[in-house]
Design an enzyme around this catalytic site. Structure first.
Site, mmCIF file in Angstrom:
data_model
loop_
_atom_site.group_PDB
_atom_site.id
_atom_site.type_symbol
_atom_site.label_atom_id
_atom_site.label_comp_id
_atom_site.label_asym_id
_atom_site.label_seq_id
_atom_site.Cartn_x
_atom_site.Cartn_y
_atom_site.Cartn_z
ATOM 1 N N THR A 195 0.791 -1.190 -0.029
ATOM 2 C CA THR A 195 -0.032 0.095 -0.084
ATOM 3 C C THR A 195 1.025 1.220 -0.044
ATOM 4 O OG1 THR A 195 -1.849 -0.919 1.108
ATOM 5 C CG2 THR A 195 -1.493 1.354 1.532
ATOM 6 N N ARG A 223 -14.852 -6.792 0.647
ATOM 7 C CA ARG A 223 -14.089 -6.300 2.121
ATOM 8 C C ARG A 223 -13.500 -5.022 1.792
ATOM 9 N NH1 ARG A 223 -8.494 -5.009 2.946
ATOM 10 N NH2 ARG A 223 -7.880 -5.356 5.095
ATOM 11 N N GLY A 225 -10.677 -2.402 3.492
ATOM 12 C CA GLY A 225 -9.909 -2.144 4.843
ATOM 13 C C GLY A 225 -9.863 -0.553 5.120
ATOM 14 N N ASP A 226 -8.768 -0.361 5.697
ATOM 15 C CA ASP A 226 -8.509 0.825 6.395
ATOM 16 C C ASP A 226 -8.242 2.076 5.480
ATOM 17 O OD1 ASP A 226 -6.090 -0.677 6.154
ATOM 18 O OD2 ASP A 226 -5.156 1.111 7.163
ATOM 19 N N THR A 245 -0.210 1.604 6.815
ATOM 20 C CA THR A 245 -0.106 0.505 6.016
ATOM 21 C C THR A 245 0.018 -0.951 6.961
ATOM 22 O OG1 THR A 245 1.165 -0.665 4.471
ATOM 23 C CG2 THR A 245 2.217 0.852 5.806
ATOM 24 N N GLY A 248 -5.546 -4.032 7.631
ATOM 25 C CA GLY A 248 -6.160 -3.283 7.653
ATOM 26 C C GLY A 248 -7.368 -3.277 8.798
HETATM 27 N N1 ASP Z 1 -4.074 -1.711 5.023
HETATM 28 C C1 ASP Z 1 -4.466 -2.198 3.580
HETATM 29 C C2 ASP Z 1 -5.567 -2.876 3.714
HETATM 30 O O1 ASP Z 1 -5.656 -3.608 4.914
HETATM 31 C C3 ASP Z 1 -3.156 -3.217 3.153
HETATM 32 C C4 ASP Z 1 -1.987 -2.708 3.123
HETATM 33 O O2 ASP Z 1 -1.453 -1.639 3.704
HETATM 34 O O3 ASP Z 1 -0.851 -3.110 2.443
HETATM 35 O O4 ASP Z 1 -6.429 -2.916 2.907
#
Ligand code: ASP
Length: 329
Positions: A195, A223, A225-226, A245, A248
């Site tokens: 990310t 789904r 994520g954050d 990152t 998430g």
């Molecule tokens: N935080 C991101 C997610 O969970 C993934 C990542 O940071 O690589 O979607």
């Protein structure tokens, strides 16, 4: 890494006033979850070069006196266009073999924010997140609706095939094999990687933060994520900017980016301590992992992570480009 404000005396028609121009700072990441054994020299070289280019592009905006938001979008679009990162072109695949991209951005000066989740055809999701913030009354748009909005904003849409890369496809195949062998938890733990994000401080002393991702390999059922969620993966106010990152779900549960900034601006906890606490204590305590970049209004910054490495880089007040992957660099 502590930053100084330069006092400038401005005189107009004989009336003089003191203005404090901040020396700009830019910090970026290209994801935690770096796996040491996968880092061959050629990949390392390419990743470091891409991070340096992103820093150059973003910092040029700050040097030209442009707002922190411009530096954040300039740096992130470089990383979104590079297949080494799990964002834009290099986005990971979901369980069904599709790419679903998420991004968000926040302006620390005004607390305006924008995000998009689950888009399939947007070449640079960070630009759409910014359009949501600047040209809509909303903060978060999802899927097809977000792409309809993108068309009204002249945002570049591509064929979903644009996001297909051999490496990510193989990662999905490996995750599917682990799933079939009943090792879903392992696959999930390894599925977040690359990310991208940026935090910037401009000459006016304003902060901004942004994050863009393909999410996690083998993710299912829509789904999210954050990364597109303001407060979880991205947050900025007048005194603090964060892009996260990692896994998430844990950043969502700890509202990680907001939590770090509240510790800095409300509890007056030293920035490094606040960042360390949330990333290296709170999240691992729940079973998660990852990293973050955190920048304060005085130019101090932190890049904590608890994985083998985190792609990252910064241009401090010295104006020099620094890139790093492993701890201690
Ligand atoms: N935080 C991101 C997610 O969970 C993934 C990542 O940071 O690589 O979607």
């Amino acid at each position: 890494m502590l930053h100084k404000f330069a006092a400038i005396v401005l005189c107009v028609f004989g009336v003089c006033a003191m203005s404090h121009a901040a020396a700009p700072v830019l910090v970026i990441h290209g994801g935690a979850g770096v796996i040491k054994k996968e880092m061959d020299p050629a990949t390392q070289k390419a990743v470091r070069a891409a991070l340096a280019t992103a820093l150059e592009r973003g910092y040029a905006q700050l040097k030209a006196g442009k707002p922190a938001l411009d530096a954040v979008t300039a740096a992130i679009t470089v990383l979104e266009d590079d297949p080494h990162f799990n964002a834009g072109k290099g986005a990971v695949f979901n369980h069904d073999g599709k790419n679903e991209l998420d991004a968000s951005i926040m302006d620390g000066d005004t607390l305006r924010a924008g995000g998009v989740a689950n888009v399939h055809r947007v070449k640079n999701p960070i630009l759409l997140a910014r359009a949501v913030m600047e040209h809509s009354p909303h903060v978060l748009m999802f899927g097809d609706g977000a792409e309809e909005f993108a068309k009204t904003q002249g945002i570049v849409l591509v064929d979903p095939k644009y996001f297909w890369t051999e490496k990510r496809w193989q990662e999905l195949q490996d995750a599917l094999k682990k799933d079939a062998a009943g090792q879903h938890a392992d696959a999930e733990k390894e599925g977040h990687f690359g990310t991208v994000g940026a935090v910037a401080l401009d000459k006016a002393g304003h902060l901004a933060a942004g994050t863009s991702t393909g999410g996690m390999t083998d993710k299912r059922f829509g789904r999210v994520g954050d990364s597109p969620i303001i407060g979880a993966g991205t947050y900025a106010n007048a005194g603090c900017a964060v892009s996260g990152t990692g896994w998430g779900e844990y950043y969502l549960r700890t509202v990680a980016a907001h939590e770090i900034c509240m510790r800095v601006t409300q509890m007056h906890q030293p920035l490094k301590e606040a960042a360390e606490y949330v990333i290296n204590k709170e999240i691992p305590k729940l079973g998660g992992d990852g990293g973050a970049i955190v920048l304060g209004a005085d130019g101090e910054f932190a890049t904590p992570f608890n994985t083998d490495g985190m792609y990252r880089g910064w241009v401090d007040k010295d104006g020099k480009i620094h890139v790093a992957i492993f701890p201690g660099e």
